[in-house]
Design a protein around this motif. Structure first.
Motif, PDB file in Angstrom:
ATOM      1  N   UNK A 192       9.046  14.841  -4.407  1.00 20.03           N
ATOM      2  CA  UNK A 192       9.976  13.878  -3.826  1.00 20.03           C
ATOM      3  C   UNK A 192       9.608  13.406  -2.436  1.00 20.03           C
ATOM      4  N   UNK A 193       8.382  13.727  -1.992  1.00 16.99           N
ATOM      5  CA  UNK A 193       7.952  13.350  -0.649  1.00 16.99           C
ATOM      6  C   UNK A 193       7.375  11.935  -0.635  1.00 16.99           C
ATOM      7  N   UNK A 194       7.577  11.253   0.489  1.00 16.27           N
ATOM      8  CA  UNK A 194       7.021   9.922   0.626  1.00 16.27           C
ATOM      9  C   UNK A 194       5.533  10.022   0.934  1.00 16.27           C
ATOM     10  N   UNK A 195       4.766   9.220   0.220  1.00 16.23           N
ATOM     11  CA  UNK A 195       3.324   9.152   0.443  1.00 16.23           C
ATOM     12  C   UNK A 195       2.968   7.715   0.828  1.00 16.23           C
ATOM     13  N   UNK A 196       1.873   7.548   1.497  1.00 13.49           N
ATOM     14  CA  UNK A 196       1.400   6.227   1.934  1.00 13.49           C
ATOM     15  C   UNK A 196       2.376   5.621   2.942  1.00 13.49           C
ATOM     16  N   UNK A 197       2.024   4.447   3.428  1.00 12.68           N
ATOM     17  CA  UNK A 197       2.849   3.778   4.424  1.00 12.68           C
ATOM     18  C   UNK A 197       3.843   2.835   3.749  1.00 12.68           C
ATOM     19  N   UNK A 198       4.809   2.374   4.522  1.00 14.31           N
ATOM     20  CA  UNK A 198       5.840   1.478   4.001  1.00 14.31           C
ATOM     21  C   UNK A 198       5.371   0.029   4.106  1.00 14.31           C
ATOM     22  N   UNK A 199       5.520  -0.699   3.003  1.00 15.12           N
ATOM     23  CA  UNK A 199       5.119  -2.105   2.970  1.00 15.12           C
ATOM     24  C   UNK A 199       6.329  -2.990   3.224  1.00 15.12           C
ATOM     25  N   UNK A 210       5.892  -5.283  -9.468  1.00 17.18           N
ATOM     26  CA  UNK A 210       4.780  -4.480  -8.953  1.00 17.18           C
ATOM     27  C   UNK A 210       3.889  -4.097 -10.122  1.00 17.18           C
ATOM     28  N   UNK A 211       2.576  -4.200  -9.923  1.00 18.46           N
ATOM     29  CA  UNK A 211       1.607  -3.774 -10.938  1.00 18.46           C
ATOM     30  C   UNK A 211       0.742  -2.659 -10.349  1.00 18.46           C
ATOM     31  N   UNK A 212       0.745  -1.499 -10.990  1.00 20.71           N
ATOM     32  CA  UNK A 212      -0.124  -0.415 -10.535  1.00 20.71           C
ATOM     33  C   UNK A 212      -1.558  -0.673 -10.988  1.00 20.71           C
ATOM     34  N   UNK A 213      -2.512  -0.304 -10.141  1.00 17.53           N
ATOM     35  CA  UNK A 213      -3.919  -0.394 -10.517  1.00 17.53           C
ATOM     36  C   UNK A 213      -4.217   0.627 -11.617  1.00 17.53           C
ATOM     37  N   UNK A 214      -5.231   0.396 -12.422  1.00 14.08           N
ATOM     38  CA  UNK A 214      -5.510   1.282 -13.566  1.00 14.08           C
ATOM     39  C   UNK A 214      -5.683   2.749 -13.187  1.00 14.08           C
ATOM     40  N   UNK A 215      -6.228   3.011 -11.997  1.00 12.94           N
ATOM     41  CA  UNK A 215      -6.482   4.399 -11.592  1.00 12.94           C
ATOM     42  C   UNK A 215      -5.371   4.967 -10.698  1.00 12.94           C
ATOM     43  N   UNK A 216      -4.252   4.246 -10.584  1.00 13.06           N
ATOM     44  CA  UNK A 216      -3.102   4.686  -9.777  1.00 13.06           C
ATOM     45  C   UNK A 216      -3.400   4.755  -8.281  1.00 13.06           C
ATOM     46  N   UNK A 217      -4.484   4.144  -7.848  1.00 17.10           N
ATOM     47  CA  UNK A 217      -4.863   4.244  -6.433  1.00 17.10           C
ATOM     48  C   UNK A 217      -4.089   3.284  -5.544  1.00 17.10           C
ATOM     49  N   UNK A 218      -3.384   2.344  -6.148  1.00 15.65           N
ATOM     50  CA  UNK A 218      -2.649   1.363  -5.356  1.00 15.65           C
ATOM     51  C   UNK A 218      -1.877   0.417  -6.253  1.00 15.65           C
ATOM     52  N   UNK A 246      -4.213   4.789   0.312  1.00 21.78           N
ATOM     53  CA  UNK A 246      -4.909   5.490   1.403  1.00 21.78           C
ATOM     54  C   UNK A 246      -5.019   4.644   2.668  1.00 21.78           C
ATOM     55  N   UNK A 247      -4.640   3.349   2.565  1.00 27.16           N
ATOM     56  CA  UNK A 247      -4.836   2.432   3.687  1.00 27.16           C
ATOM     57  C   UNK A 247      -3.591   2.297   4.556  1.00 27.16           C
ATOM     58  N   UNK A 248      -3.788   1.674   5.712  1.00 30.51           N
ATOM     59  CA  UNK A 248      -2.678   1.292   6.559  1.00 30.51           C
ATOM     60  C   UNK A 248      -1.912   0.146   5.889  1.00 30.51           C
ATOM     61  N   UNK A 249      -0.629   0.019   6.235  1.00 26.38           N
ATOM     62  CA  UNK A 249       0.223  -0.972   5.573  1.00 26.38           C
ATOM     63  C   UNK A 249      -0.262  -2.400   5.785  1.00 26.38           C
ATOM     64  N   UNK A 250      -0.913  -2.661   6.927  1.00 22.15           N
ATOM     65  CA  UNK A 250      -1.347  -4.026   7.210  1.00 22.15           C
ATOM     66  C   UNK A 250      -2.715  -4.347   6.625  1.00 22.15           C
ATOM     67  N   UNK A 251      -3.274  -3.412   5.866  1.00 24.76           N
ATOM     68  CA  UNK A 251      -4.568  -3.660   5.221  1.00 24.76           C
ATOM     69  C   UNK A 251      -4.323  -3.944   3.741  1.00 24.76           C
ATOM     70  N   UNK A 252      -4.562  -5.178   3.339  1.00 26.29           N
ATOM     71  CA  UNK A 252      -4.446  -5.513   1.921  1.00 26.29           C
ATOM     72  C   UNK A 252      -5.505  -6.545   1.552  1.00 26.29           C
ATOM     73  N   UNK A 253      -5.738  -6.669   0.277  1.00 24.98           N
ATOM     74  CA  UNK A 253      -6.755  -7.588  -0.229  1.00 24.98           C
ATOM     75  C   UNK A 253      -6.072  -8.681  -1.026  1.00 24.98           C
ATOM     76  N   UNK A 254      -6.185  -9.915  -0.555  1.00 19.71           N
ATOM     77  CA  UNK A 254      -5.607 -11.045  -1.279  1.00 19.71           C
ATOM     78  C   UNK A 254      -6.475 -11.337  -2.502  1.00 19.71           C
ATOM     79  N   UNK A 255      -5.838 -11.410  -3.680  1.00 20.43           N
ATOM     80  CA  UNK A 255      -6.613 -11.673  -4.897  1.00 20.43           C
ATOM     81  C   UNK A 255      -6.178 -12.952  -5.619  1.00 20.43           C
TER      82      UNK A 255
END
Length: 730
Positions: A192-199, A210-218, A246-255
């Motif tokens: 029940x712990x929060x992981x990663x940063x808040x978006x 929301x769509x999870x990546x195939x490997x659950x990494x993001x 694993x990244x900071x909240x302000x790091x994202x990749x536009x696709x």
């Protein structure tokens, strides 16, 4: 001069508010607080249009806000004095609290674990829970929004959630009370712990999920430029982005976005939405979503988990009229409305598709609309429905179609494919959504315990029928009528005409205690499936669209006349109710035929169509209603704008509107301008008023109790004005 005007205006508000607490009798309703007025004159294509209450659009003006507060006080004082209003609220609350809890949204993962929102009897908001499998006795509380950011002293709600593929973590969208814009947090299921940063800067409950990546990494989600819902750019240039945990909240990749994919035909008002299913393998799909019924859709192939430079290729165009779809091996299965208003299920090659001449698996059937489908264990399962009174499920395989038996007679069936099992969510007018699971050996559905079944004996006699009404141009309009068995057709029944008629959307079978209580109190609900909606497919939608929009309210008027002619009701017992874009239907029906309605109720009603494109959601709505920059569309917008069709010295129906000051879809000033002008021009003694919630958006993220209270007040008002004997002041 301006000082003198404002001094007199404030004095008038003070006098009105004083009167409110001294008189609300049957024959003595105080006058409403009139709005400050600063007319504006616009000219379009040589035609001058006066907008007397343009100043109400300035929601930063304290004078305007004070008027909103006065309107709310005025309305609530009158509503609080209607006999049985509080009793009706308590009745709804009692029915709603029949069980110790209610289950909301449900997600079942590939390995069978269950995530669901649950509201306890005495709780204001739902919490997120988890079970290892559907039959597990033990449930784990994962997230309680009342414990989120307690230092802010702000109430938060769960607006959306999505577990990852194996259920080891869940993404949760959390919104402030009344807001749609949300923050996304990530909770680990194990502890029940929060992981990663808040978006931030997102609204997964309203735009794409929301769509999870195939490997659950993001995840993939939609990122907004701003969180200020009053900013004109709020709904513009939204981007689909990838965030890695694993990244900071302000790091994202536009696709997928207009600015990123300059080679694609993407407009600023388009919503670039990503859809992905793990069983699709490396294929990912992007659609240009919005208010449009169908979407330009692209496909790309993910290579070596590299999302940086996806090569998007057109899959199908909006004019191909593709709705639901699924990738099955090297084929695309889809629902098509191309030359098929009641829809057909088709199959085509994924890499070399032909949407004009596909293989038709399930052909169109007139008056029976295909609702959805799922492909499971080499069989195609699909559901159909007929105007909210009859729904069925079928299995198709090797050219043969077999109906699957159901123990009840639902009006709507939605299908879900979870963990290799087919679920059917069945709804009737007198029973909430019930979950069933397919027993393939018996070719039938059995009850699932995903959601507990609740019995509502007070609604057991509710029944429904479909009638067919000839409209003003001889077009036949279907209408669903819901009432108690044994109804006497004496013209005295309090009857609610519930209409919408925009975006190709129509009301299908639903169960809400708050609506069914209207029937249990002796009323009728009539749902006209007007043009502009989708009851008869896309051509039906286009027949109430932009320049053909008058058909929407003229169909509603014809259906009202039918109800009166057949003695279901009479004009003095008829209420018209519109929600959101249903405000066009409501507003133009009562301005064109005020004699047909005793009362009108609007919830977050969209009225002022001439100013639509200048609202935050306006650029997207141009696709549905038009723009004043085009001469023919300007005339269409003027025609559908009830605010500009209020006439002087006319007896209008009693009118009650509600609005939210945080509404990012229909700003509060839109219905407010209509109410202000109606209060000024109306010559009848009937009340015209507006409830204002200063901490609410567009009918979202509000507590059940608050919603129950508001609906009880609206129905008490409706019963009062339509002559129900139990709701008349003494």
């Amino acid at each position: 001069m301006l000082y003198r005007i404002m001094k007199n205006y404030i004095l008038s508000l003070t006098i009105v508010l004083g009167l409110l607490f001294s008189c609300t009798t049957k024959n003595e309703i105080p006058k409403p607080p009139l709005a400050p007025k600063q007319p504006t004159m616009d000219e379009y294509f040589g035609q001058k249009i006066e907008d007397p209450y343009r100043n109400l659009e300035n929601l930063e003006d304290s004078t305007i806000i004070n008027w909103f507060k006065a309107q709310d006080n005025y309305a609530r004082n009158i509503l609080n004095n209607i006999p049985k209003a509080d009793e009706l609220y308590k009745k709804i609350e009692t029915i709603e609290s029949r069980t110790d809890f209610t289950i909301g949204s449900v997600h079942i993962t590939d390995r069978g674990s269950v995530f669901y929102t649950k509201t306890l009897k005495n709780d204001k908001n739902s919490k997120l829970y988890y079970k290892e499998f559907t039959d597990a006795r033990e449930e784990i509380l994962l997230f309680d929004p009342s414990n989120y950011k307690t230092q802010d002293k702000i109430e938060y709600h769960i607006s959306y959630f999505k577990p990852n593929w194996d259920g080891s973590a869940v993404a949760i969208a959390v919104s402030k009370e009344g807001d749609e814009i949300a923050e996304i947090i990530f909770i680990q299921t194990e502890n029940g712990q929060q992981i990663a940063e808040t978006l931030t800067h997102t609204d997964p409950g309203g735009t794409g999920g929301i769509q999870w990546l195939p490997d659950n990494s993001g995840i993939i989600y939609q990122h907004f430029q701003t969180t200020d819902h009053k900013d004109p750019d709020f709904y513009l240039d939204i981007a689909s982005v990838i965030y890695k945990l694993e990244d900071k909240a302000d790091i994202n990749t536009v696709i997928f976005s207009r600015k990123h994919n300059t080679n694609l035909d993407i407009e600023p008002a388009d919503f670039p939405i990503i859809r992905y299913d793990k069983k699709w393998g490396n294929y990912i799909i992007g659609s240009l979503s919005g208010v449009n019924s169908f979407e330009d859709t692209y496909m790309a192939e993910i290579e070596n988990e590299n999302y940086d430079n996806l090569n998007w290729k057109l899959l199908f165009k909006e004019e191909d009229k593709v709705d639901q779809y699924d990738i099955i091996k090297d084929s695309l299965y889809f629902i098509s409305e191309y030359n098929a208003d009641y829809r057909k299920i088709c199959k085509t090659s994924l890499l070399n598709p032909d949407f004009k001449n596909p293989e038709v698996l399930i052909p169109e059937q007139r008056d029976i609309k295909i609702n959805d489908f799922r492909y499971l264990n080499d069989k195609l399962y699909y559901s159909t429905q007929r105007f909210g009174i009859e729904a069925k499920v079928y299995a198709y395989s090797n050219g043969e179609t077999v109906q699957i038996s159901t123990e009840q007679s639902p009006g709507r069936i939605s299908l879900k494919n979870y963990n290799g099992q087919l679920y059917a969510l069945m709804t009737t007018w007198n029973r909430p959504v019930t979950w069933y699971i397919l027993d393939p050996k018996r070719n039938s559905f059995r009850r699932s315990n995903v959601k507990p079944e609740i019995d509502y004996p007070e609604f057991k006699d509710i029944t429904s029928e479909v009638v067919y009404v000839k409209s003003h141009d001889d077009e036949i309009v279907p209408m669903t009528i819901i009432y108690n068995k044994g109804l006497e057709l004496d013209g005295k029944n309090s009857t609610m005409l519930l209409g919408y008629g925009s975006y190709g959307t129509t009301y299908s079978t639903f169960f809400y205690t708050q609506f069914m209580i209207w029937i249990s109190e002796g009323g009728i609900i009539a749902i006209p499936h007007v043009r502009g909606g989708g009851a008869k497919g896309d051509s039906w939608h286009k027949a109430g669209f932009k320049t053909t929009k008058p058909n929407t309210w003229k169909d509603a008027i014809a259906c009202t006349e039918y109800l009166i002619e057949k003695k279901y009701t009479s004009a003095q017992h008829t209420l018209i109710f519109g929600i959101s874009a249903g405000g066009i239907l409501l507003g133009r029906a009562i301005t064109e035929r005020p004699d047909l309605y005793a009362a009108a109720i609007g919830s977050e009603a969209f009225i002022n169509a001439m100013r639509s494109e200048f609202q935050v959601s306006g650029p997207d709505n141009v696709k549905e209603f038009g723009t004043v920059k085009d001469s023919s569309e300007f005339r269409a917008l003027y025609e559908m704008d009830a605010y500009h069709h209020i006439g002087k010295d006319i007896n209008y129906p009693a009118t009650l509107f509600s609005t939210g000051m945080k509404d990012q879809r229909v700003p509060a000033w839109d219905p407010a301008k209509f109410i202000a002008r109606l209060q000024e021009y109306n010559t009848s003694e009937k009340p015209v008023m507006m409830m204002v919630n200063f901490n609410r958006g567009h009918l979202v993220n509000i507590s059940d109790s608050e919603f129950n209270k508001e609906m009880a007040q609206k129905w008490a008002f409706g019963f009062w004005q339509t002559g129900h004997p139990d709701y008349q002041p003494e």
